[in-house]
Design a protein around this motif. Sequence first.
Motif: not given
Length: 437
Positions: A61-72
Motif C-alpha cells: 500500500a502506497n500513501i502520499r500525505k500532505s503533511d508528514e506528521f498526519s496520522d494514517i
Amino acid sequence: MSVKVASVCEGSYGEKAGILSGDELLSINGKEIFDVLDYRFYIQAKKLSLVLLRQGEEVKANIRKSDEFSDIGLEFSTYLMDKQHTCKNKCVFCFVDQMPKGMRDTLYFKDDDSRMSFLFGNYITLTGLCEREVQRIIDMHISPINISVHTMNPDLRVKMMKNPHAGEVLKILDRFSENEIQMNTQLVLCPGLNDGDELRYSLEELSKLYPYVKSIAAVPVGLTKYRDGLYPLRTYTKDEAAAVIDIIDEFNAHYAFFNDGQILAYASDEFYLIAERPLPTAEYYGEFSQLDNGVGVCALLKDEFTNAIADTQSRSVNRTVTIATGDAAYDLLCELSHMAEEKFNGLKINVIKIINNFFGETVTVAGLITGQDYKAQLKGKALGDALLIPRVSLRNEGDKFLDDVTFQELEEFLGVKTYAVPNDGYVLLDMLIDGGV
C-alpha cells in the motif's frame, strides 16, 4: 514480526490506500514494525510504502500525505501494539510486593517498559532492554528516558535488584550519553544500603554523564505494613533524612561551582518533611523535571497558589470547604488555606489529615490513600459546602481509588459535593472560592 490492524478509520489515508481490518503490518518504508514506537516513528514521512500480510499473501500500500506528521488512520487491538513488558527484577524495596491480596490485577503488574517511559514518563531499570531496543532508542533518538538507577555500584545494584545482570546494564547509561540521549534518573534510597558513601559515589558517577544525565532524584523507600517475609527494611529517621539532604547539598555545591550554578541532584519532598526542614522555593527546582517523583511538588503548588491569590481581587466568599489529604501535604495545605481565608472574607477552610490505615501509617502521600480510609475518617464530620480531595488518589481514569471504591460512591456516602483537584495552585484556589464554577 507483524502487528495486526484492528480497524481502519473511515476517510483516512489508510482506507484510501486499501488497507483492511485484519491485515498484518510488516514494514513501513522498508523498516520492520514491532510496536507503537516503530509505527509512530516511521509514519512521520510524506511518502509511505507499507507491506502487509493479507490471508497469507504480501500486499503493498502506497500513501502520499500532505503533511508528514498526519496520522494514517490505522488502529490496533492494544495501544502498544504488543504486550507490555514486565519487570524481571525482584527489588528488595519493590512496592508491588508490599500490596495486600485481593486488589485489582493491574495493581500487581510490574512495569519495566521503555516504550512507557517515552510515552508516559515511566521509569525503567534497563534490565529488560534487549540490544535491539537499546539501539532503537539511539537510532530514533528517543529522549528523555527516565531510568531507575538506585546505585551506580554494580555489585550493590545486583544485591538490591536481585538480578545478576543489574550491574552490567549500567553500561547502557554510557552508550546513551555517547549518543546524546537525555536521561532523568532516580535513586530509591534504603537506610544503610545505598545512602551515605554509596549515595556520594552514585552522585559522582552520574554527574560524569552530564549534560545527558539531566537530573537525579533521591526518593526514600516506601514501606507498607504488608512486608512479611520480605527483605528487612525500615523508614528513614529524622537525622538520617537530614543526612541525605546534606549529602545532596554538598554535592550540588561542589558540582554547581564547576557547571555554571547548575543543580543536578534533588532530594524528594518526603526527605524534607521527614527531616523537618524547610522545603526549597520553586526557583530551586528549575524545570521541575522530577515532579512525578515527588520532587518540588510542594514548592510548585505553593508558588502557583501564592501567585493565584495575588492575581485575584479580594471579595466576600460565604463558603465553607473541607480539604482532605495525606500526612505529607497536611501542613502545606493548612498554610495555603490560612492565606486564602485572610484574603477572602467569609471563606472557611477545614483541612483534615487522612491517616493511611490501609497501607500503614508510614505511607503519607496522598496518591496512596484509599477510598475506605476517606470514608472511615470523614464519616459524620461537618464538611461544609464542598469536599476537595487530591486527584492523585484516583487512578488515571478518575473513577476509582486503589481499593476499588469509586469516586461516586465516596461522594454519595458522605453526602457532600466532592471534587478531585489536581496539584495545581490556580485550580485549587478556584475550587476553594468558586467551587469550579
